[in-house]
Structure formats: C-alpha cells, structure tokens
Design a protein around this motif. Structure first.
Motif, PDB file in Angstrom:
ATOM      1  N   TYR A  14      31.473 -86.431 -33.837  1.00 40.42           N
ATOM      2  CA  TYR A  14      30.335 -86.229 -32.912  1.00 40.42           C
ATOM      3  C   TYR A  14      30.890 -85.813 -31.555  1.00 40.42           C
ATOM      4  O   TYR A  14      31.813 -86.426 -31.031  1.00 40.42           O
ATOM      5  CB  TYR A  14      29.571 -87.544 -32.798  1.00 40.42           C
ATOM      6  N   SER A  83      20.065 -93.412 -33.652  1.00 43.20           N
ATOM      7  CA  SER A  83      21.230 -93.007 -34.451  1.00 43.20           C
ATOM      8  C   SER A  83      21.551 -94.078 -35.489  1.00 43.20           C
ATOM      9  O   SER A  83      21.804 -93.771 -36.653  1.00 43.20           O
ATOM     10  CB  SER A  83      22.469 -92.821 -33.569  1.00 43.20           C
ATOM     11  N   PHE A 107      20.144 -82.178 -35.249  1.00 49.29           N
ATOM     12  CA  PHE A 107      20.886 -83.280 -34.605  1.00 49.29           C
ATOM     13  C   PHE A 107      22.234 -83.462 -35.311  1.00 49.29           C
ATOM     14  O   PHE A 107      22.285 -83.644 -36.534  1.00 49.29           O
ATOM     15  CB  PHE A 107      20.031 -84.546 -34.680  1.00 49.29           C
ATOM     16  N   TYR A 110      23.292 -86.034 -38.136  1.00 46.36           N
ATOM     17  CA  TYR A 110      22.812 -86.046 -39.532  1.00 46.36           C
ATOM     18  C   TYR A 110      23.941 -85.808 -40.547  1.00 46.36           C
ATOM     19  O   TYR A 110      24.085 -86.584 -41.495  1.00 46.36           O
ATOM     20  CB  TYR A 110      21.696 -85.023 -39.760  1.00 46.36           C
ATOM     21  N   CYS A 150      13.478 -82.953 -37.924  1.00 42.25           N
ATOM     22  CA  CYS A 150      13.663 -83.259 -36.507  1.00 42.25           C
ATOM     23  C   CYS A 150      12.615 -82.474 -35.722  1.00 42.25           C
ATOM     24  O   CYS A 150      12.701 -81.255 -35.605  1.00 42.25           O
ATOM     25  CB  CYS A 150      15.079 -82.836 -36.099  1.00 42.25           C
ATOM     26  N   ASN A 154      16.364 -80.839 -32.124  1.00 43.63           N
ATOM     27  CA  ASN A 154      17.539 -80.813 -31.250  1.00 43.63           C
ATOM     28  C   ASN A 154      18.634 -80.027 -31.989  1.00 43.63           C
ATOM     29  O   ASN A 154      18.933 -80.374 -33.137  1.00 43.63           O
ATOM     30  CB  ASN A 154      18.003 -82.248 -30.989  1.00 43.63           C
ATOM     31  N   ASP A 181      11.991 -87.279 -37.332  1.00 44.73           N
ATOM     32  CA  ASP A 181      12.709 -87.777 -36.155  1.00 44.73           C
ATOM     33  C   ASP A 181      12.009 -87.254 -34.908  1.00 44.73           C
ATOM     34  O   ASP A 181      12.105 -86.069 -34.584  1.00 44.73           O
ATOM     35  CB  ASP A 181      14.167 -87.299 -36.238  1.00 44.73           C
ATOM     36  N   ALA A 183      12.471 -88.086 -31.630  1.00 46.10           N
ATOM     37  CA  ALA A 183      13.181 -88.575 -30.441  1.00 46.10           C
ATOM     38  C   ALA A 183      12.593 -88.002 -29.146  1.00 46.10           C
ATOM     39  O   ALA A 183      12.646 -88.643 -28.094  1.00 46.10           O
ATOM     40  CB  ALA A 183      14.663 -88.217 -30.539  1.00 46.10           C
ATOM     41  N   TYR A 184      12.021 -86.795 -29.236  1.00 42.69           N
ATOM     42  CA  TYR A 184      11.538 -86.113 -28.025  1.00 42.69           C
ATOM     43  C   TYR A 184      10.017 -86.045 -27.970  1.00 42.69           C
ATOM     44  O   TYR A 184       9.449 -85.220 -27.258  1.00 42.69           O
ATOM     45  CB  TYR A 184      12.165 -84.710 -27.949  1.00 42.69           C
ATOM     46  N   THR A 211      12.903 -93.295 -30.312  1.00 42.93           N
ATOM     47  CA  THR A 211      14.012 -93.871 -29.535  1.00 42.93           C
ATOM     48  C   THR A 211      13.573 -94.250 -28.129  1.00 42.93           C
ATOM     49  O   THR A 211      12.626 -93.664 -27.590  1.00 42.93           O
ATOM     50  CB  THR A 211      15.183 -92.872 -29.443  1.00 42.93           C
ATOM     51  N   SER A 213      15.865 -93.898 -25.843  1.00 43.37           N
ATOM     52  CA  SER A 213      16.952 -93.265 -25.076  1.00 43.37           C
ATOM     53  C   SER A 213      16.514 -92.108 -24.191  1.00 43.37           C
ATOM     54  O   SER A 213      17.247 -91.734 -23.290  1.00 43.37           O
ATOM     55  CB  SER A 213      18.017 -92.726 -26.034  1.00 43.37           C
ATOM     56  N   LYS A 214      15.370 -91.518 -24.469  1.00 41.77           N
ATOM     57  CA  LYS A 214      14.990 -90.295 -23.753  1.00 41.77           C
ATOM     58  C   LYS A 214      13.925 -90.614 -22.708  1.00 41.77           C
ATOM     59  O   LYS A 214      14.256 -90.990 -21.590  1.00 41.77           O
ATOM     60  CB  LYS A 214      14.520 -89.234 -24.752  1.00 41.77           C
ATOM     61  N   ARG A 222      20.964 -98.564 -25.883  1.00 39.24           N
ATOM     62  CA  ARG A 222      20.974 -98.380 -27.339  1.00 39.24           C
ATOM     63  C   ARG A 222      19.860 -99.137 -28.063  1.00 39.24           C
ATOM     64  O   ARG A 222      20.071-100.223 -28.602  1.00 39.24           O
ATOM     65  CB  ARG A 222      22.356 -98.783 -27.943  1.00 39.24           C
ATOM     66  N   VAL A 223      18.672 -98.596 -28.037  1.00 44.43           N
ATOM     67  CA  VAL A 223      17.579 -99.125 -28.867  1.00 44.43           C
ATOM     68  C   VAL A 223      16.776 -97.976 -29.462  1.00 44.43           C
ATOM     69  O   VAL A 223      16.375 -97.051 -28.746  1.00 44.43           O
ATOM     70  CB  VAL A 223      16.515 -99.954 -28.094  1.00 44.43           C
TER      71      VAL A 223
HETATM   72  N1  PMP Z   1      17.489 -88.000 -32.924  1.00 45.15           N
HETATM   73  C1  PMP Z   1      17.620 -86.910 -32.187  1.00 45.15           C
HETATM   74  C2  PMP Z   1      16.900 -85.686 -32.586  1.00 45.15           C
HETATM   75  C3  PMP Z   1      18.420 -86.923 -31.047  1.00 45.15           C
HETATM   76  O1  PMP Z   1      18.560 -85.819 -30.327  1.00 45.15           O
HETATM   77  C4  PMP Z   1      19.074 -88.106 -30.689  1.00 45.15           C
HETATM   78  C5  PMP Z   1      19.960 -88.195 -29.472  1.00 45.15           C
HETATM   79  N2  PMP Z   1      20.735 -87.142 -29.179  1.00 45.15           N
HETATM   80  C6  PMP Z   1      18.902 -89.206 -31.492  1.00 45.15           C
HETATM   81  C7  PMP Z   1      18.096 -89.130 -32.605  1.00 45.15           C
HETATM   82  C8  PMP Z   1      19.607 -90.492 -31.263  1.00 45.15           C
HETATM   83  O2  PMP Z   1      19.385 -91.046 -30.062  1.00 45.15           O
HETATM   84  P1  PMP Z   1      19.684 -92.597 -29.820  1.00 45.15           P
HETATM   85  O3  PMP Z   1      20.672 -93.023 -30.830  1.00 45.15           O
HETATM   86  O4  PMP Z   1      20.183 -92.653 -28.447  1.00 45.15           O
HETATM   87  O5  PMP Z   1      18.355 -93.250 -30.028  1.00 45.15           O
END
Ligand code: PMP
Length: 348
Positions: A14, A83, A107, A110, A150, A154, A181, A183-184, A211, A213-214, A222-223
């Motif tokens: 990664y 992740s 992503f 994967y 996704c 991403n 997924d 995430a966004y 997530t 994270s965004k 990390r959740v």
């Molecule tokens: N899925 C996608 C599409 C992502 O872009 C990311 C982060 N780059 C993640 C999952 C994972 O993010 P995290 O582990 O920080 O929740």
C-alpha cells in the motif's frame, strides 16, 4: 530460510499519500477542517483511561450508528477503519482460490486485502473513469464470493447511478456478497448517487461500508463500519482483530455522529470548492471527470509523475498513480488556490 507465502511476494505494498513539511497535504483525501468541535474535549477527558481495554463490542458506538441509519444494532460491525472492515468481510466469505471482483483502478487496498485473505483478484477495467458494472456482473463466476463496488470510486472520483446499481445487484447471484464501499458518501449528490442502504439494504447479500476517516475527520483514530444482514454482521464481528477499535476512537466517533449538521456543512464547503476547482482546471485544458467525492482525478497518463513532482516542488502534495493519473484532494480554499496556481504553471 523461512518460506513466505508466494501469493504475497509479488503484491505491491500500500502506498500512502506522502506528507511533506510545510506543504499542503492534498494526497490522502482527509478532511482539511480538523476535528469536529466536540471531539477534542472528549478525547482529552478519556485519555487517562487508556490503560484499560476498550469495550470489545463497541456498544455505544454500534447503538449510535444503528440509530443514525435507522437499523437494528445487530446489523452493524465495526473495525479499525473501513480498511479493516474490508478485510473482515473478505475473511468472512473468501477461501483459498475464491474470486473477488472489483473495478480497476479502485481503492488500492482491495487487491492487497484479497491476497491476504487467500483470494484471487479479478480486476475489471473502468469505462470513462467509471465502474463498468455490466462487465463486473459478467465477470461473476461460480468461484466469485465477493464484489467490491466503490461508489464514488477512489481514485477516479466518479459514481454510478441508481438504475445501474440496482440492475447490477439484480444480476449478481444471491450467494455472492456485494460490498458497496461508500467512504465518500457525504460528498456525493444524493439526487444522482444512490444511498446503497436505502436502495439495496433489504437484500440478503448486500453490505454497505462507511468510514469516519473522511467527512467525520477522524482518519488518525481508525474507525469504520458496515451495515450488513444480521448473519453476515455476526461473521464480520468474529473476524475483527480483538479490541482493534480503541476506546478513544469509539467515543470520538459517537461524538462525531452527534455533529451531523456540522459534518454536512463542511461537506458542502468541500463540494463547492471541488466544483470551482474542477471548473478552473477544465478552463486550463485539463480533463476532469465529474467528481462525487472530496477529490478530483486528472487522467494525465504518462505525465502523472511529472505533474506530481511539479506540485511537490511548489509545496503541494498530490497523489500520482504512475502511468494513469493524479488524485488531488480538495483542501482549504487557500490550498486549492495554491494547487491551481501550480496547475496553471505546469509546462507553462
Ligand atoms: N474505502 C475507500 C474507497 C477509501 O478510499 C478508503 C481510504 N482511502 C477506505 C475505504 C479506507 O478508509 P479507512 O480505513 O480510513 O476507513
């Protein structure tokens, strides 16, 4: 000599977005706005308690996530970032040699997590920088156990619409897990990009991944989580590394979920900046696919490394994918302006 697994030997590691001192960090799709208002105070209150293990079941967080989505807590499984939840899902359904289908590029975790789980990645080329759901459905065989969708994708930032996603889910056999997924999700136009939980959440083989994270600005803690059919969520919980979501992460996520209006306000700022940035890039002659995420994609092919180097020289870190394109996270307005000034002077 210790023998390592041959399936991992050829696997690329990664590549995280770089950080450079004094440079704008537009390489990792993080929120540029810092912690949500209530989070820092709660973390400070809890810091003294970390000599103890966290709540293994993340009870309060699971309850808050379930209430947020209007589903039963039994349908939620959490992990150390989405992740880890991706890995948990793979470990739940994939055995040696089983196939995992996903678009490519997508992503980058994967293929890595698929190989770690012992599965075989089946990468389906994108069409017009967008997932080709027809080709992905056609690639499902009797050996396929899981498909990652996704949405938005991403690093290409594009999204698939409601009809395409529903038709895809109709074509995939019900013994194959579809992982959408999202995430966004918070940056996507709800009129054009379906919320998979609303659209497909009642299906026995659909899992939605989210997530903190965004948009929730907790990348460093990390959740992440999935909303899944109850039996699948139970399997996914078994595959979690014990106590992987720390007490600080659990509590910060609960506080962040309580601040949805602020999350939405910040996401709207990012979307407005994204649209302005894309417009100006197109005026400079760049191809910019319509983004539904907190980043834009510049399909610069063989120029990607050169463009990223030019930006880094100008103290803006972006994320090149060699030979393919450059992903640029939408940051603060002044960071985006700095990036645009560099885009304007590239080869200028
Ligand atoms: N899925 C996608 C599409 C992502 O872009 C990311 C982060 N780059 C993640 C999952 C994972 O993010 P995290 O582990 O920080 O929740």
């Amino acid at each position: 000599m210790v023998r390592v697994r041959s399936s991992l030997a050829e696997l690329p590691a990664y590549v995280p977005g770089r950080k450079a001192p004094g440079a704008a960090a537009l390489a990792s799709n993080e929120s540029p706005y810092g912690l949500l208002p209530g989070v820092a105070g709660r973390l400070a209150e809890l810091a003294g308690g970390v000599s103890r293990y966290p709540d293994m079941g993340a009870t309060a967080l699971v309850r808050a996530i379930a209430a947020h989505h209007g589903v039963e807590p039994d349908r939620i499984a959490v992990g150390a970032g989405s992740s880890e939840v991706c890995g948990q899902l793979l470990h739940s359904v994939v055995g040696p040699g089983d196939e995992v289908v996903f678009g490519w590029r997508s992503f980058e975790a994967y293929p890595i997590l698929t190989a770690v789980a012992g599965g075989t990645a089946v990468k389906i080329p994108l069409r017009d920088h967008t997932l080709d759901l027809d080709a992905m459905a056609a690639a499902v065989t009797g050996r396929t156990r899981l498909v990652f969708v996704c949405n938005p994708n991403n690093p290409t930032s594009t999204a698939v619409g409601e009809r395409a996603l529903r038709d895809f889910a109709d074509r995939v056999p019900q013994d194959v897990l579809i992982v959408v997924d999202e995430a966004y999700r918070e940056y996507a136009d709800p009129e054009r990009v379906p919320d998979a939980l609303g659209l497909l959440g009642d299906r026995p083989n659909v899992v939605v991944l989210r997530t903190f994270s965004k948009a929730y600005a907790l990348a460093g803690l990390r959740v992440g989580y999935c909303v899944a059919p109850m039996e699948i969520a139970a399997q996914v919980r078994k595959t979690q590394v014990p106590f992987s979501v720390s007490a600080l992460a659990q509590e910060a996520a609960v506080v962040a979920l309580g601040e949805c209006p602020e999350v939405a306000r910040r996401a709207a700022l990012t979307v407005a900046e994204r649209e302005g940035t894309a417009l100006r890039l197109r005026a400079l002659g760049f191809e910019v696919p319509q983004s539904q995420a907190n980043f834009v994609w510049l399909p610069l092919a063989g120029d990607s490394a050169d463009f990223a180097r030019h930006c880094l020289d100008g103290k803006v870190v972006v994320r090149p994918f060699l030979g393919e394109g450059v992903r640029v996270t939408i940051g603060l307005p002044e960071e985006n302006d700095a990036f645009l000034a560099l885009a304007a002077t590239w080869r200028g």
